[in-house]
Scaffold this motif. Structure first.
Motif, PDB file in Angstrom:
ATOM      1  N   PRO A  81       0.880  -1.320  -0.177  1.00 17.15           N
ATOM      2  CA  PRO A  81       0.278   0.389   0.033  1.00 17.15           C
ATOM      3  C   PRO A  81       0.613   1.372  -0.301  1.00 17.15           C
ATOM      4  CG  PRO A  81      -0.588  -1.512   1.676  1.00 17.15           C
ATOM      5  CD  PRO A  81       0.337  -2.350   1.290  1.00 17.15           C
ATOM      6  N   GLY A  82       0.048   2.344  -0.793  1.00 10.26           N
ATOM      7  CA  GLY A  82       1.038   3.785  -1.029  1.00 10.26           C
ATOM      8  C   GLY A  82       2.419   3.506  -2.475  1.00 10.26           C
ATOM      9  N   ASP A  83       2.471   2.464  -2.864  1.00 10.38           N
ATOM     10  CA  ASP A  83       3.409   2.322  -4.045  1.00 10.38           C
ATOM     11  C   ASP A  83       2.277   3.076  -4.881  1.00 10.38           C
ATOM     12  OD1 ASP A  83       5.472   1.174  -2.850  1.00 10.38           O
ATOM     13  OD2 ASP A  83       4.754  -0.842  -4.032  1.00 10.38           O
ATOM     14  N   GLU A  84       3.040   3.754  -6.132  1.00  9.32           N
ATOM     15  CA  GLU A  84       2.769   5.124  -7.134  1.00  9.32           C
ATOM     16  C   GLU A  84       2.885   3.499  -8.175  1.00  9.32           C
ATOM     17  OE1 GLU A  84       4.072   8.524  -7.028  1.00  9.32           O
ATOM     18  OE2 GLU A  84       3.582   9.496  -4.953  1.00  9.32           O
ATOM     19  N   VAL A  85       1.895   3.549  -9.095  1.00  9.91           N
ATOM     20  CA  VAL A  85       2.406   2.790  -9.706  1.00  9.91           C
ATOM     21  C   VAL A  85       1.336   3.546 -11.225  1.00  9.91           C
ATOM     22  CG1 VAL A  85       1.973   0.574  -8.256  1.00  9.91           C
ATOM     23  CG2 VAL A  85      -0.411   1.125  -9.131  1.00  9.91           C
ATOM     24  N   ILE A  86       1.542   2.705 -12.213  1.00 10.72           N
ATOM     25  CA  ILE A  86       0.279   2.196 -14.016  1.00 10.72           C
ATOM     26  C   ILE A  86       0.022   0.945 -13.893  1.00 10.72           C
ATOM     27  CG2 ILE A  86       1.425   4.550 -15.008  1.00 10.72           C
ATOM     28  CD1 ILE A  86       3.293   3.448 -16.802  1.00 10.72           C
ATOM     29  N   VAL A  87      -1.013   0.948 -14.277  1.00 10.01           N
ATOM     30  CA  VAL A  87      -1.261  -0.473 -14.888  1.00 10.01           C
ATOM     31  C   VAL A  87      -1.373  -0.420 -16.603  1.00 10.01           C
ATOM     32  CG1 VAL A  87      -3.681  -1.386 -14.268  1.00 10.01           C
ATOM     33  CG2 VAL A  87      -3.343   0.265 -13.050  1.00 10.01           C
ATOM     34  N   SER A  88      -0.807  -1.903 -16.611  1.00 12.12           N
ATOM     35  CA  SER A  88      -0.814  -2.188 -17.709  1.00 12.12           C
ATOM     36  C   SER A  88      -2.645  -2.035 -18.345  1.00 12.12           C
ATOM     37  CB  SER A  88      -0.303  -3.149 -18.038  1.00 12.12           C
ATOM     38  OG  SER A  88      -0.189  -4.256 -19.457  1.00 12.12           O
ATOM     39  N   PRO A  89      -2.318  -1.409 -19.566  1.00 16.05           N
ATOM     40  CA  PRO A  89      -3.867  -1.315 -20.773  1.00 16.05           C
ATOM     41  C   PRO A  89      -3.826  -2.817 -20.719  1.00 16.05           C
ATOM     42  CG  PRO A  89      -2.196   0.340 -21.613  1.00 16.05           C
ATOM     43  CD  PRO A  89      -1.296  -0.530 -20.485  1.00 16.05           C
ATOM     44  N   GLY A  90      -3.253  -3.151 -21.499  1.00 18.59           N
ATOM     45  CA  GLY A  90      -3.392  -4.989 -22.267  1.00 18.59           C
ATOM     46  C   GLY A  90      -3.143  -6.168 -21.112  1.00 18.59           C
ATOM     47  N   THR A  91      -3.780  -7.324 -20.875  1.00 14.83           N
ATOM     48  CA  THR A  91      -3.828  -7.924 -20.626  1.00 14.83           C
ATOM     49  C   THR A  91      -4.011  -9.715 -21.148  1.00 14.83           C
ATOM     50  OG1 THR A  91      -5.954  -8.441 -20.044  1.00 14.83           O
ATOM     51  CG2 THR A  91      -5.694  -7.172 -18.259  1.00 14.83           C
ATOM     52  N   SER A  92      -3.273 -10.086 -20.511  1.00 15.72           N
ATOM     53  CA  SER A  92      -3.183 -11.851 -21.504  1.00 15.72           C
ATOM     54  C   SER A  92      -2.460 -12.844 -20.344  1.00 15.72           C
ATOM     55  CB  SER A  92      -1.760 -11.870 -22.142  1.00 15.72           C
ATOM     56  OG  SER A  92      -0.404 -11.379 -21.107  1.00 15.72           O
ATOM     57  N   CYS A  93      -2.596 -14.029 -20.568  1.00 12.93           N
ATOM     58  CA  CYS A  93      -2.956 -15.639 -20.407  1.00 12.93           C
ATOM     59  C   CYS A  93      -1.650 -15.792 -19.097  1.00 12.93           C
ATOM     60  CB  CYS A  93      -3.106 -16.596 -21.375  1.00 12.93           C
ATOM     61  SG  CYS A  93      -1.848 -17.560 -22.323  1.00 12.93           S
ATOM     62  N   GLY A  94      -0.224 -15.176 -19.981  1.00 17.24           N
ATOM     63  CA  GLY A  94       0.984 -15.619 -19.163  1.00 17.24           C
ATOM     64  C   GLY A  94       1.714 -17.062 -19.724  1.00 17.24           C
ATOM     65  N   VAL A  95       0.634 -18.073 -20.083  1.00 15.88           N
ATOM     66  CA  VAL A  95       1.206 -18.908 -20.075  1.00 15.88           C
ATOM     67  C   VAL A  95       1.455 -19.443 -22.010  1.00 15.88           C
ATOM     68  CG1 VAL A  95       0.482 -19.492 -17.686  1.00 15.88           C
ATOM     69  CG2 VAL A  95      -1.280 -20.228 -19.796  1.00 15.88           C
ATOM     70  N   SER A 130       0.336  -8.338 -11.675  1.00 10.67           N
ATOM     71  CA  SER A 130       1.082  -8.943 -12.409  1.00 10.67           C
ATOM     72  C   SER A 130       1.222  -7.477 -13.615  1.00 10.67           C
ATOM     73  CB  SER A 130       1.209  -9.797 -12.966  1.00 10.67           C
ATOM     74  OG  SER A 130       0.362 -10.111 -13.359  1.00 10.67           O
ATOM     75  N   HIS A 131      -0.221  -7.063 -13.394  1.00  8.09           N
ATOM     76  CA  HIS A 131      -0.372  -5.744 -14.851  1.00  8.09           C
ATOM     77  C   HIS A 131      -0.269  -4.222 -13.921  1.00  8.09           C
ATOM     78  CE1 HIS A 131      -4.294  -9.039 -15.260  1.00  8.09           C
ATOM     79  NE2 HIS A 131      -3.212  -8.801 -16.522  1.00  8.09           N
ATOM     80  N   LEU A 132       1.258  -4.175 -12.968  1.00  8.75           N
ATOM     81  CA  LEU A 132       1.668  -3.105 -12.450  1.00  8.75           C
ATOM     82  C   LEU A 132       2.495  -3.266 -12.995  1.00  8.75           C
ATOM     83  CD1 LEU A 132      -0.498  -2.956  -9.125  1.00  8.75           C
ATOM     84  CD2 LEU A 132      -0.785  -2.377 -10.921  1.00  8.75           C
ATOM     85  N   LEU A 133       3.538  -1.556 -13.082  1.00  7.43           N
ATOM     86  CA  LEU A 133       4.394  -0.634 -12.999  1.00  7.43           C
ATOM     87  C   LEU A 133       5.069   0.183 -12.310  1.00  7.43           C
ATOM     88  CD1 LEU A 133       3.427  -1.855 -16.269  1.00  7.43           C
ATOM     89  CD2 LEU A 133       5.496  -0.803 -16.764  1.00  7.43           C
TER      90      LEU A 133
END
Ligand SMILES: [Zn+2]
Length: 341
Positions: A81-95, A130-133
């Motif tokens: 909590p408190g971390d400043e992030v951007i959210v990846s617009p794209g999502t995928s299965c990862g496998v 896993s969608h955060l940077l």
């Protein structure tokens, strides 16, 4: 929490302010307090809808989000909590084979927040950790929300698909669009000469300020204007997303052996072309869409270094989402219109 969503497709008037329960993070998830969410043309396409589109209701738009982590599931160790992030617009299965080779934007289950699943026109957003940077420290929240989708797309078009090289001439069509604002800057970083095409004098000035070497008037005859700048042979590369008649006009100023890279068709997806010109001139037409997580990391790093500039047109309260859509539809903006939930 408040959010803006729609029950039925239609004009900007279908967007409603909603009261929804606060989300809690499930396994592997975080909840982000959204401080800024950018408006994209994609939002307008989804709001209007198309045959076969089947979304949860109410549906919440918004692909480009920046905020502060509010809560994390106990199994999430990478964020707190408190971390400043951007959210990846794209999502995928990862496998799948594409995800595992870093080509997540061709994954069969590739999705986009605000298109295939609920997005960020909301005060709190639940997503996979896993969608955060990490948000680049030097950027404000509206600036951080302004870049992911467009810069990710432009990066993939230019650096991965078309492979722009130093010294090349690039014609950037629809120069005031967000993806072109990104394209102009990335071409300059790569050492290319940029010819920006726009049909608006005020936007011509702004394209120059972003680094465009030349500006041509897209209302006039492209061949003559571009020929006067680079010679009759034409440009090495065309950066296209407008479609329709613009696509044909742009193809007409591409040199032999040149490439045209396209990611969109806002003015029409059906284009008639003479195939003889394509094969005799040995030209390449290259498709590109969105980008991988690695592409997003690459542009985020350049923002951290101050080598790319976010371009925010204005910031509006979340409740004024409909007005933000109208601004985009009337093309009165240059750069991103951002909502602040
Ligand atoms: Zn996959």
């Amino acid at each position: 929490m408040q959010a803006v969503g729609f029950q039925e497709h239609g004009d900007a008037g279908v967007l409603q302010l909603l009261d929804l329960p606060d989300p809690t993070p499930g396994a592997g998830q975080v909840v982000v307090d959204i401080r800024a969410v950018a408006v994209n043309h994609l939002d307008i396409w989804v709001r209007r809808g198309w045959p076969g589109l089947n979304l949860p209701r109410p549906f919440i738009l918004g692909s480009d989000m920046a905020g502060v982590i509010r809560s994390v599931s106990p199994d999430v160790t990478a964020w707190k909590p408190g971390d400043e992030v951007i959210v990846s617009p794209g999502t995928s299965c990862g496998v799948c084979r594409y995800c595992l080779s870093g080509e997540d934007s061709v994954c069969a289950r590739y999705g986009i927040h605000g298109e295939t699943q609920n997005g960020g026109y909301t005060q709190q957003f639940r997503t996979s950790a896993s969608h955060l940077l990490a948000k680049p420290l030097r950027l404000t929240f509206p600036e951080a929300a302004s870049f992911p989708l467009t810069f990710l797309t432009a990066w993939r078009m230019l650096m991965v698909r078309a492979q722009v090289r130093p010294g090349e001439s690039v014609l950037v069509m629809g120069a005031s669009a967000g993806v072109s604002v990104a394209g102009i800057q990335l071409c300059k970083l790569a050492g290319a000469t940029v010819i920006a095409a726009t049909g608006d004098d005020d936007k011509a000035q702004r394209a120059r300020a972003l680094g465009a070497d030349h500006v041509v008037d897209s209302r006039g005859e492209l061949k003559k204007q571009v020929g006067a700048l680079v010679g009759r042979e034409g440009v090495d590369l065309v950066f296209e997303h407008v479609g329709g008649p613009s696509f044909r006009a742009a193809l007409g100023v591409l040199r032999k052996g040149g490439r045209l890279v396209t990611c969109g068709a806002t003015s029409g997806s059906q284009v008639e072309m003479d195939l003889r010109h394509i094969f005799f001139k040995q030209q390449s037409i290259i498709g590109s869409t969105m980008g991988s997580r690695a592409d997003l990391l690459a542009v985020t790093r350049l923002f951290e270094q101050g080598r790319l500039r976010p371009v925010v047109d204005q910031v509006l309260p979340l409740a004024e989402a409909a007005r933000a859509h109208t601004l985009l539809e009337e093309r009165k903006h240059f750069g991103k219109v951002v909502l602040a939930p």
